[in-house]
Design a protein around this motif. Structure first.
Motif, PDB file in Angstrom:
ATOM      1  N   THR A 224       0.847  -1.189   0.000  1.00 22.11           N
ATOM      2  CA  THR A 224       0.000   0.000   0.000  1.00 22.11           C
ATOM      3  C   THR A 224       0.886   1.244   0.000  1.00 22.11           C
ATOM      4  O   THR A 224       1.816   1.355   0.800  1.00 22.11           O
ATOM      5  CB  THR A 224      -0.904   0.023   1.234  1.00 22.11           C
ATOM      6  N   GLY A 225       0.605   2.171  -0.894  1.00 16.95           N
ATOM      7  CA  GLY A 225       1.375   3.403  -0.961  1.00 16.95           C
ATOM      8  C   GLY A 225       1.381   3.958  -2.372  1.00 16.95           C
ATOM      9  O   GLY A 225       0.635   3.516  -3.243  1.00 16.95           O
ATOM     10  N   TRP A 226       2.237   4.947  -2.579  1.00 14.74           N
ATOM     11  CA  TRP A 226       2.350   5.577  -3.890  1.00 14.74           C
ATOM     12  C   TRP A 226       3.213   4.723  -4.829  1.00 14.74           C
ATOM     13  O   TRP A 226       4.272   4.250  -4.441  1.00 14.74           O
ATOM     14  CB  TRP A 226       3.015   6.936  -3.768  1.00 14.74           C
ATOM     15  N   HIS A 251       5.426  10.897  -8.063  1.00 13.85           N
ATOM     16  CA  HIS A 251       4.310  10.192  -7.423  1.00 13.85           C
ATOM     17  C   HIS A 251       3.340   9.837  -8.551  1.00 13.85           C
ATOM     18  O   HIS A 251       2.899  10.731  -9.292  1.00 13.85           O
ATOM     19  CB  HIS A 251       3.605  11.073  -6.390  1.00 13.85           C
ATOM     20  N   ARG A 311       5.923   3.523   0.595  1.00 11.51           N
ATOM     21  CA  ARG A 311       4.945   3.354   1.670  1.00 11.51           C
ATOM     22  C   ARG A 311       4.854   4.625   2.514  1.00 11.51           C
ATOM     23  O   ARG A 311       5.759   5.467   2.523  1.00 11.51           O
ATOM     24  CB  ARG A 311       5.331   2.183   2.574  1.00 11.51           C
ATOM     25  N   ALA A 312       3.785   4.734   3.281  1.00 10.24           N
ATOM     26  CA  ALA A 312       3.583   5.899   4.137  1.00 10.24           C
ATOM     27  C   ALA A 312       4.671   6.023   5.195  1.00 10.24           C
ATOM     28  O   ALA A 312       4.964   7.134   5.667  1.00 10.24           O
ATOM     29  CB  ALA A 312       2.202   5.833   4.794  1.00 10.24           C
ATOM     30  N   ASP A 313       5.286   4.902   5.580  1.00  8.27           N
ATOM     31  CA  ASP A 313       6.340   4.949   6.599  1.00  8.27           C
ATOM     32  C   ASP A 313       7.710   5.284   6.014  1.00  8.27           C
ATOM     33  O   ASP A 313       8.715   5.296   6.736  1.00  8.27           O
ATOM     34  CB  ASP A 313       6.412   3.620   7.360  1.00  8.27           C
ATOM     35  N   SER A 464      -4.339  11.150  -3.623  1.00  6.70           N
ATOM     36  CA  SER A 464      -3.815   9.947  -2.992  1.00  6.70           C
ATOM     37  C   SER A 464      -3.331   9.013  -4.086  1.00  6.70           C
ATOM     38  O   SER A 464      -3.504   9.307  -5.282  1.00  6.70           O
ATOM     39  CB  SER A 464      -4.913   9.261  -2.167  1.00  6.70           C
ATOM     40  N   PRO A 465      -2.733   7.884  -3.722  1.00  5.69           N
ATOM     41  CA  PRO A 465      -2.248   6.966  -4.757  1.00  5.69           C
ATOM     42  C   PRO A 465      -3.310   6.475  -5.732  1.00  5.69           C
ATOM     43  O   PRO A 465      -2.970   6.031  -6.839  1.00  5.69           O
ATOM     44  CB  PRO A 465      -1.683   5.799  -3.941  1.00  5.69           C
TER      45      PRO A 465
END
Length: 494
Positions: A224-226, A251, A311-313, A464-465
């Motif tokens: 999950t992420g860009w 992105h 990822r968001a992290d 968002s992605p």
């Protein structure tokens, strides 16, 4: 312009033009890509390089005004039709006419994504196809091979997606999930582009669709992420040493149902959103490693692209290589121009013709600056794909006379001025590129062009992605108001 191009070193730009001219050595440049306007961000806009304007462009879609080559041969120009079938068949449909047109230009240099037997036949005796060979491209881009490429390139394991290669039939869903330690699985196959060859597997029906693809397969965990794209330029010097330049990562919005973009397919890219510094640095380092592997193993040089997941992290994973020009090549060139440099495409063509390049900066300095630029918020180019999402053929109404700069007003788009470069669009404006000509019949699923510009994060087209921003939704809604039903008989058969 909202974000004027920086002052440029005229001597440097002149060197880029002179070296491309020397590499061509009097031979005409012929572009063979779906968009006959290919390369326009190099030969139009604030600091054009005239040598990059093709003497002839062969493609599916018509060019326009400032984006035009000297001469164009397009399927759309012959049929006044635009649709899925045309974008798949244009090279075959134009084969005989293309041979005739190219031969009129003597010893051509044909620029394309990759060199095929058809393109070599178009180029004819004495002609040159300035692109990676199709068989080598297929080998390197085969998604099943990517994990091995990362390992052989010395890319740290932290950038590898959890996954495995499967050479035989795909096992059951439970076994796939066990192999990649994830509930949602991604199955990839072959060397196709545009999201083809990738299936997201949530259930048995998805697995059945994945199994229809020919093996071998690469099976990875869904992240999950860009999604992201990075353009890389490899240039060997006269001593055989490789200089590698890594562009700012994007992105990329993927799977935008509201824009008619299916799961796994790109809806466009923006380069105005910041990256975490550590992720950007690791991505740049990995790109350099892969470029050196590709040169040492296959003598691959020029442009290639890397797809990644952020990822968001802040963890970044690499998931694909495209050793050729890409859909991002046009807009990403603006990144180099915003840094006061000619586009990578100029260096790509020059080095593919085995001519030395003197105007590029020190690669380490360039790549360190890439990390800094990727980390800081600031302006960057973007493009949003425009698709016909309806069920009946349409054409553009008279208020949308073709490609150019438009302004959104009262829920509609108003013509402002001609344009072919994202920097041509000023504050509150957008460049609509590659639109169909007036009267062209556009079938369901047809590519209608791209919306482009230079912007900051606040006005990026993606929220968002997998979703559009308020800006992106407003633009699409306005564009839709200019689509009117068309009689498919208005077009003609190829």
């Amino acid at each position: 312009m909202t974000f004027p191009m920086p002052g440029h070193d005229s001597g440097l730009w002149q060197a880029a033009e002179d070296e491309l001219t020397a590499a061509l050595d009097g031979r005409p440049l012929v572009a063979a890509e779906r968009f006959a306007s290919s390369g326009r961000t190099s030969y139009s806009g604030p600091v054009p390089i005239a040598a990059a304007r093709p003497a002839l462009a062969i493609g599916c879609y018509e060019p326009w005004g400032p984006a035009s080559p000297v001469e164009a041969l397009t399927l759309e120009g012959r049929t006044a039709l635009r649709g899925i079938d045309q974008r798949r068949s244009w090279m075959a449909d134009l084969d005989r006419a293309a041979q005739t047109a190219v031969r009129r230009h003597g010893r051509p240099v044909v620029a394309a994504w990759y060199a095929t037997e058809r393109l070599r036949h178009w180029a004819g005796p004495g002609g040159t196809v300035a692109a990676i060979d199709a068989s080598l491209r297929a080998e390197v881009e085969d998604k099943a091979n990517f994990g091995d490429i990362l390992t052989r390139s010395g890319v740290p394991a932290t950038l590898h997606l959890p996954g495995t290669r499967i050479d035989g039939p795909l096992p059951g869903l439970h076994e796939l999930r066990r192999l990649v330690r994830a509930e949602k699985v991604v199955v990839q196959s072959g060397a196709d582009s545009g999201g083809r060859g990738t299936v997201f597997v949530d259930d048995e029906a998805d697995l059945a669709r994945a199994a229809e693809m020919p093996g071998p397969y690469r099976v990875t965990a869904f992240v999950t992420g860009w999604s992201a794209n990075t353009t890389v330029l490899s240039v060997p010097d006269t001593a055989g040493r490789l200089r590698v330049y890594v562009d700012r990562p994007s992105h990329k919005a993927v799977g935008l149902p509201e824009a008619g973009i299916a799961a796994g397919k790109s809806g466009g890219n923006t380069w105005c959103l910041p990256w975490p510094k550590d992720a950007a640095a690791r991505l740049v380092d990995a790109a350099v490693r892969i470029a050196h592997w590709a040169w040492q193993t296959h003598r691959i040089k020029g442009l290639f692209g890397l797809d990644a997941l952020l990822r968001a992290d802040g963890q970044v994973f690499l998931n694909e290589i495209n050793c050729r020009n890409q859909g991002t090549t046009e807009a990403s060139a603006v990144n180099q121009q915003l840094r006061g440099l000619p586009p990578f495409l100029i260096a790509h063509l020059t080095t593919m013709l085995d001519h030395p390049i003197t105007w590029l900066p020190d690669p380490d300095d360039f790549n360190n600056a890439t990390v800094a630029l990727a980390t800081a918020p600031g302006p960057g180019p973007y493009y949003l794909k425009l698709r016909h999402r309806g069920a009946v053929p349409v054409r553009l109404d008279q208020h949308l006379p073709g490609p150019g700069v438009y302004r959104l007003h009262g829920g509609r788009l108003l013509w402002v001025r001609p344009g072919a470069h994202p920097a041509d669009a000023g504050h509150g404006e957008v460049l609509l590129a590659n639109l169909p000509a007036p009267g062209t019949v556009c079938e369901p699923g047809a590519e209608l062009g791209t919306a482009e510009g230079i912007t900051t994060a606040a006005a990026a087209p993606f929220a968002s992605p997998h979703s559009l921003s308020k800006t992106g939704r407003a633009l699409l809604a306005a564009f839709d108001r200019h689509l009117v039903p068309a009689d498919p008989r208005e077009g003609t058969a190829p």
